[in-house]
Write a protein that holds these residues in place. Structure first.
Motif, PDB file in Angstrom:
ATOM      1  N   THR A   1       0.823  -1.211   0.000  1.00 48.88           N
ATOM      2  CA  THR A   1       0.000   0.000   0.000  1.00 48.88           C
ATOM      3  C   THR A   1       0.853   1.255   0.000  1.00 48.88           C
ATOM      4  N   VAL A   2       1.875   1.291   0.838  1.00 50.86           N
ATOM      5  CA  VAL A   2       2.725   2.473   0.959  1.00 50.86           C
ATOM      6  C   VAL A   2       3.440   2.764  -0.357  1.00 50.86           C
ATOM      7  N   THR A   3       3.735   1.727  -1.116  1.00 51.89           N
ATOM      8  CA  THR A   3       4.363   1.910  -2.432  1.00 51.89           C
ATOM      9  C   THR A   3       3.345   2.372  -3.467  1.00 51.89           C
TER      10      THR A   3
ATOM     11  N   ASN B   1       1.369   6.693  -6.133  1.00 52.56           N
ATOM     12  CA  ASN B   1       1.743   6.533  -7.541  1.00 52.56           C
ATOM     13  C   ASN B   1       0.598   6.051  -8.424  1.00 52.56           C
ATOM     14  N   VAL B   2      -0.608   6.534  -8.185  1.00 51.27           N
ATOM     15  CA  VAL B   2      -1.757   6.133  -8.992  1.00 51.27           C
ATOM     16  C   VAL B   2      -1.824   6.995 -10.250  1.00 51.27           C
ATOM     17  N   PRO B   3      -1.828   6.395 -11.421  1.00 53.92           N
ATOM     18  CA  PRO B   3      -1.861   7.181 -12.669  1.00 53.92           C
ATOM     19  C   PRO B   3      -3.102   8.065 -12.758  1.00 53.92           C
ATOM     20  N   ASN B   4      -2.903   9.268 -13.292  1.00 55.83           N
ATOM     21  CA  ASN B   4      -3.984  10.220 -13.590  1.00 55.83           C
ATOM     22  C   ASN B   4      -4.726  10.709 -12.347  1.00 55.83           C
ATOM     23  N   SER B   5      -4.118  10.586 -11.188  1.00 49.99           N
ATOM     24  CA  SER B   5      -4.764  11.071  -9.974  1.00 49.99           C
ATOM     25  C   SER B   5      -4.867  12.589 -10.007  1.00 49.99           C
ATOM     26  N   PRO B   6      -6.064  13.157  -9.740  1.00 49.92           N
ATOM     27  CA  PRO B   6      -6.210  14.614  -9.708  1.00 49.92           C
ATOM     28  C   PRO B   6      -5.703  15.233  -8.409  1.00 49.92           C
ATOM     29  N   GLY B   7      -5.268  14.420  -7.465  1.00 49.14           N
ATOM     30  CA  GLY B   7      -4.760  14.890  -6.174  1.00 49.14           C
ATOM     31  C   GLY B   7      -4.615  13.699  -5.258  1.00 49.14           C
ATOM     32  N   GLY B   8      -3.402  13.193  -5.114  1.00 45.16           N
ATOM     33  CA  GLY B   8      -3.217  11.908  -4.449  1.00 45.16           C
ATOM     34  C   GLY B   8      -2.829  11.996  -2.991  1.00 45.16           C
ATOM     35  N   PHE B   9      -2.280  10.888  -2.491  1.00 44.91           N
ATOM     36  CA  PHE B   9      -2.010  10.722  -1.071  1.00 44.91           C
ATOM     37  C   PHE B   9      -0.522  10.773  -0.734  1.00 44.91           C
ATOM     38  N   GLY B  10       0.296  11.205  -1.694  1.00 44.50           N
ATOM     39  CA  GLY B  10       1.731  11.228  -1.464  1.00 44.50           C
ATOM     40  C   GLY B  10       2.151  12.114  -0.312  1.00 44.50           C
ATOM     41  N   GLY B  11       1.383  13.185  -0.054  1.00 44.72           N
ATOM     42  CA  GLY B  11       1.745  14.089   1.031  1.00 44.72           C
ATOM     43  C   GLY B  11       1.776  13.405   2.387  1.00 44.72           C
ATOM     44  N   PHE B  12       0.906  12.419   2.585  1.00 44.19           N
ATOM     45  CA  PHE B  12       0.889  11.703   3.862  1.00 44.19           C
ATOM     46  C   PHE B  12       2.117  10.808   4.022  1.00 44.19           C
TER      47      PHE B  12
ATOM     48  N   GLY C   1      -4.220  -6.218  -5.425  1.00 42.55           N
ATOM     49  CA  GLY C   1      -3.827  -4.906  -5.920  1.00 42.55           C
ATOM     50  C   GLY C   1      -2.695  -4.901  -6.913  1.00 42.55           C
ATOM     51  N   GLU C   2      -1.838  -5.918  -6.897  1.00 36.46           N
ATOM     52  CA  GLU C   2      -0.725  -5.941  -7.837  1.00 36.46           C
ATOM     53  C   GLU C   2      -1.246  -5.960  -9.279  1.00 36.46           C
ATOM     54  N   GLY C   3      -0.899  -4.939 -10.017  1.00 35.06           N
ATOM     55  CA  GLY C   3      -1.329  -4.850 -11.413  1.00 35.06           C
ATOM     56  C   GLY C   3      -2.725  -4.312 -11.613  1.00 35.06           C
ATOM     57  N   ALA C   4      -3.443  -4.023 -10.523  1.00 30.57           N
ATOM     58  CA  ALA C   4      -4.824  -3.538 -10.646  1.00 30.57           C
ATOM     59  C   ALA C   4      -4.839  -2.046 -10.973  1.00 30.57           C
ATOM     60  N   SER C   5      -5.754  -1.651 -11.827  1.00 29.04           N
ATOM     61  CA  SER C   5      -5.920  -0.251 -12.201  1.00 29.04           C
ATOM     62  C   SER C   5      -7.066   0.363 -11.406  1.00 29.04           C
ATOM     63  N   THR C   6      -7.198   1.669 -11.526  1.00 30.44           N
ATOM     64  CA  THR C   6      -8.329   2.359 -10.891  1.00 30.44           C
ATOM     65  C   THR C   6      -9.651   1.783 -11.397  1.00 30.44           C
ATOM     66  N   GLU C   7      -9.732   1.470 -12.657  1.00 36.29           N
ATOM     67  CA  GLU C   7     -10.965   0.902 -13.203  1.00 36.29           C
ATOM     68  C   GLU C   7     -11.263  -0.460 -12.600  1.00 36.29           C
TER      69      GLU C   7
END
Length: 532
Positions: free
Chosen positions: A114-116, A120-131, A172-178
């Protein structure tokens, strides 16, 4: 620094213990709870977009290592305890016996994955990297122990981890947002399982009978998006919904008098603010001179222009008239009494003449034209606030028109820097100033995981340095002072223009109650049969 306590010891007992016998009988056979939310959910992927509606839904399906109570206090979640082994090393002990929705065991490998994945989610309009920006390395000690080595001392890492939804590595490995939206990858450890998701309409959930915590009273939850404030209220009164959130200020007084419903409200951690475009040296889209010609330079790079726009606004009038008392005027982003609120940063008063002088000094004696973009379905009265701002700016010579958009469209376009200036909001769920500083005002840098939601692309090396130093201070009192210095810097330099702090309000049908949450999350787990 350590923490350990059981969920049961905190008094978070079974929902049935609160229920009247008659209501429990009415629930026989498994009742469906229907919720109408005014916030548009853009994805089931819990790492796609760091926005309150998405996180509210994710709380049903996924768990976090650390959970928050209604008043923003930390309690154990998927972790039973945590401690700072060294100034730059945190250890979390994980709850044993937890199962994913597909029956597989939850382990430390899932947390490491999860932490990795989360930043790094593609096309995220505002992600969780700040945490997660402080984490340099993750160490799996054993199946139920994980350690995080940080780049600098980070005393609030447990607070930040309360916003990271843990996903399964095996799915989750290899899973996309869709894949999450379709349900294939939406396998969590939460109190509910995903049944179906229809973007812009509804999400259907079913109770997780193997949930590690207390069993929920609701066999099914229908979580629906209803953008119109009046429509949500009318549907509640008609009996179509059991609970609605974001009760409009115009409906609140009537609902408080209505014997068929109960109202829950609290002072929130969400600020409504304006952010200009700093990504361009020349005129941003939607900014022209009074003849409709593009400007040779971006006016927002001049602090005098920002200060003029700031002092042109009558915040008290917005709080009292537009929000009808359901907001508080502010010039910072945390309410009084919250850690790192700066008491000496007063609400900026309206000063039309001084604002005009500042514009003239900046080279705009005749002002200019601009378009203010705003969502029209994200938080109460969002587009009405924008209209009020436009009127104030027009009075100082900045001829302003408003373009109001649905949240899904607004957020995507804002993230692409398509707006000259936008009205939006931010909820500081960590209840301290560093969260908004790191995500909204620090320089956008995907590698350093700063500025993840800095849609205006403001950048100041001075502020970056101040924030980086402040958040690494171990001593609470010294860290608070350092963060307050950052708040003062923002008030002076005006990279954002805070307007009002929102109250958060929910209404439930008679026989139910909801514990109002400072983090504004709307969750079925908080709906209980009313006492008495």
């Amino acid at each position: 620094m350590s923490f350990q306590v059981s969920r049961r010891a905190l008094g978070l007992g079974a929902a049935g213990a609160l229920a009247a016998p008659s209501l429990l009988r009415a629930q026989a056979g498994g009742q469906t709870l229907t919720i109408a939310t005014g916030g548009s959910i853009t994805s089931v992927d819990p790492h796609f977009f760091n926005a309150a509606p998405n996180s509210s839904l994710a709380l049903h399906i996924f768990g976090t290592l650390v959970e928050r109570t209604h008043d923003a206090k930390l309690i154990p979640g998927l972790a039973t305890s945590w401690r700072a082994v060294e100034p730059q090393l945190w250890e979390f002990k994980l709850r044993e016996g937890v199962k994913w929705h597909d029956g597989r065991d939850f382990t430390a490998e899932d947390v490491a994955f999860t932490v990795t994945r989360a930043p790094n989610v593609p096309n995220s309009p505002g992600g969780f990297g700040g945490f997660l920006r402080s984490i340099e390395r993750t160490e799996v000690v054993d199946p139920h122990t994980i350690r995080f080595r940080t780049r600098y001392p980070n005393p609030i890492l447990p607070t930040e981890m309360a916003s990271i939804f843990i996903i399964s590595k095996h799915v989750g490995e290899g899973a996309s947002t869709e894949d999450y939206n379709s349900g294939r990858a939406a396998i969590g450890t939460g109190a509910y399982r995903l049944s179906s998701y229809r973007p812009g309409d509804r999400t259907e959930l079913v109770r997780n009978e193997e949930f590690w915590g207390e069993k929920e009273p609701w066999a099914r939850v229908s979580y629906r998006f209803v953008a119109n404030d009046a429509a949500r209220t009318a549907a509640l009164l008609a009996g179509d919904f059991d609970m609605v959130d974001q009760v409009s200020s115009s409906d609140l007084a009537r609902l408080k008098r209505e014997p068929r419903v109960a109202v829950s409200e609290t002072v929130g951690l969400r600020v409504v603010y304006l952010m200009p475009d700093f990504s361009r040296q020349e005129s941003p889209p939607g900014v022209t001179d009074n003849n409709g010609q593009p400007l040779a330079r971006n006016p927002f790079h001049d602090v005098r222009v920002r200060q003029a726009l700031n002092m042109a606004i009558n915040r008290q009038a917005i709080a009292e008239r537009v929000m009808e008392g359901q907001a508080t005027a502010t010039s910072q982003w945390l309410p009084p009494g919250v850690f790192s609120h700066a008491d000496d940063v007063r609400v900026v008063g309206q000063d039309i003449e001084r604002a005009r002088r500042l514009l003239a000094e900046a080279g705009f004696p005749q002002g200019f034209r601009l378009t203010l973009h705003t969502p029209n379905d994200r938080f109460p009265n969002d587009s009405r606030i924008a209209q009020a701002v436009a009127q104030y700016w027009t009075r100082i010579g900045v001829q302003t028109q408003v373009d109001a958009l649905p949240w899904a469209s607004f957020s995507a376009r804002s993230n692409r820097q398509e707006f000259a200036i936008r009205l939006t909001s931010w909820g500081s769920v960590t209840a301290e100033a560093g969260y908004m500083l790191a995500n909204i005002m620090m320089t956008y840098d995907a590698q350093r995981r700063t500025g993840a939601s800095n849609s205006g692309r403001f950048s100041s090396p001075e502020l970056d340095r101040m924030v980086s130093e402040a958040v690494a201070v171990i001593d609470d009192a010294q860290r608070e002072k350092a963060l307050q210095d950052c708040v003062r810097w923002v008030a002076r330099e005006v990279p954002i223009i805070p307007l009002v702090q929102l109250n958060h309000t929910w209404a439930t049908r008679r026989g139910l109650s909801y514990q109002a949450r400072m983090d504004e999350r709307t969750v079925a787990m908080g709906v209980k049969p009313a006492q008495g």
